[in-house]
Design an enzyme around this catalytic site. Sequence first.
Site, mmCIF file in Angstrom:
data_model
loop_
_atom_site.group_PDB
_atom_site.id
_atom_site.type_symbol
_atom_site.label_atom_id
_atom_site.label_comp_id
_atom_site.label_asym_id
_atom_site.label_seq_id
_atom_site.Cartn_x
_atom_site.Cartn_y
_atom_site.Cartn_z
ATOM 1 C CD GLU A 9 -2.871 -0.876 2.328
ATOM 2 O OE1 GLU A 9 -3.690 -1.760 2.495
ATOM 3 O OE2 GLU A 9 -2.903 0.215 2.926
ATOM 4 C CB CYS A 41 -0.442 6.540 10.631
ATOM 5 S SG CYS A 41 -0.035 8.088 9.873
#
Length: 346
Positions: free
Chosen positions: A81, A324
Site C-alpha cells: 500500500e 497511519c
Amino acid sequence: MDFTQIGEVLEGEPKYRLAQAKRGIFVDLVEDWEQVTAFPKALRARLAVDFPLPIEAQTFGDTKMTAVKALIRLSDGKRIETVLMRHTDGRNTVCVSSQVGCPMACAFCATGKMSLLRSLSASEIVLQVLFFARLLKPEGERVSGVVFMGMGEPFANYDNALAAVRMLNDHDGLNIGARHISISTCGILEGIRRFTSEALQVNLAISLHAPDDKTRRELMPVARTHTVLELLAVVDEYIAQTKRKVMFEYLMIGGKNDADEQAHALAKLMQGKLCMVNLIAYNSTGVFVPATRERMVFFKTVLEQAGVPVTVRFRHGREVKGACGQLLTKEDAYVLPSDVTDAASV
Ligand code: SAH
C-alpha cells in the site's frame, strides 16, 4: 520494473538512449514506450516486452480527496500500500512502504499484525512514487515530498531504503529534494547510527510513543533492545553531527500513554533538543482506544510551555483506510465508507 536493469536492457544501443529512457520514465512519466518518440519503432516495441512500464494498481479515492490510497501489485503478486496525501498548501506527499508487512510487531499497528513477508527493492519503493507522479500529471501537479511511513520498517531494509532515497533524489529523475524526504524509524539504533554517517539532508523521524521504558516496551517490542535514554543518546549524536531537526512521533492512546505525568516526562526529555514533537491521534486497529482530544490538547500545552515545538496530527487518510497504522494488505478490507469525514492536515 527494476530501474537498475534499464542499462542492461538497452545494451547494444547508443549510449545516449539510457538518458532518454530515464527521462521518459521519470520526467515525462510515460506509461507506454510508444510515447518515447525519440526511440526507433523497433526499440519501442522491444522495450514494451523487455521493460514494460505499466504499474498494476487499484486506487481508493480520487485526486480530489485529501488522501488517495493505491494497492500496488508487485511482480511476484504481493501487494503493498502507498498513500498520496494532498495538503491544503499544495504539497503532494507520498507515504511509501519499505516492506511487505513488517517485522517490528508494534501493538498498535495494523501492519505489525501481518508480520514480515519480504523487504522491497529500491525500485519497488520508487515505483510507488512514480505511480502517484503519473496520477498527478494530468493536473499539472507533481509529487513534492516522500515519507517512509507506510508499511514496514525502513531501517530493517536499510540499503534498499537508502538506495531508493538516492533514486528519488536524482536530479535527472524524479528530482525530489532530500529535504522533502523523511524516514521514520521505530528506533533501530544501528540504522540511526548509519544514517548519521550518510551526511544526507533527508529528515529523520523517530516513533517514540512513550517517555518511559515500561510503556514503550508494552507498545513496541523493539524497545526491549534499548532504553529510551539510549535511543535519545543516539538521536542526540545524529543531531550533533547533522545539525538537523528530528521529528518525534507520539501516538496518543487512551489510558496507555496519555497521562499527565507522561506529558511532563515527555516534555522533560524533549526540552532543549533540536526537535519537534508530532502528536498523532491513534487510528483504531481494534486494540486500544484513542486518547481524547482534550488529552491531546493537554500534551500540546505541556510541551509548548516547555518550549518544545509541537504539532498535532488529528487524522489523515482515514476515509480510505490509508491512515497511519491502518495499512494492511487485504483487499476486501477496503470498503469505502460513504461518510467521508474530517480528514485534516498533517
Ligand atoms: N516503522 C517505521 C515506519 C512506519 S510509520 C516507524 O515505526 O516509524 C510508523 C508511524 O505510523 C508511527 O510513528 C505512527 O505515527 C503511525 N502509526 C502506526 N500505527 C498507528 C495507528 N494505529 N494510528 C495512528 N498512527 C499510527
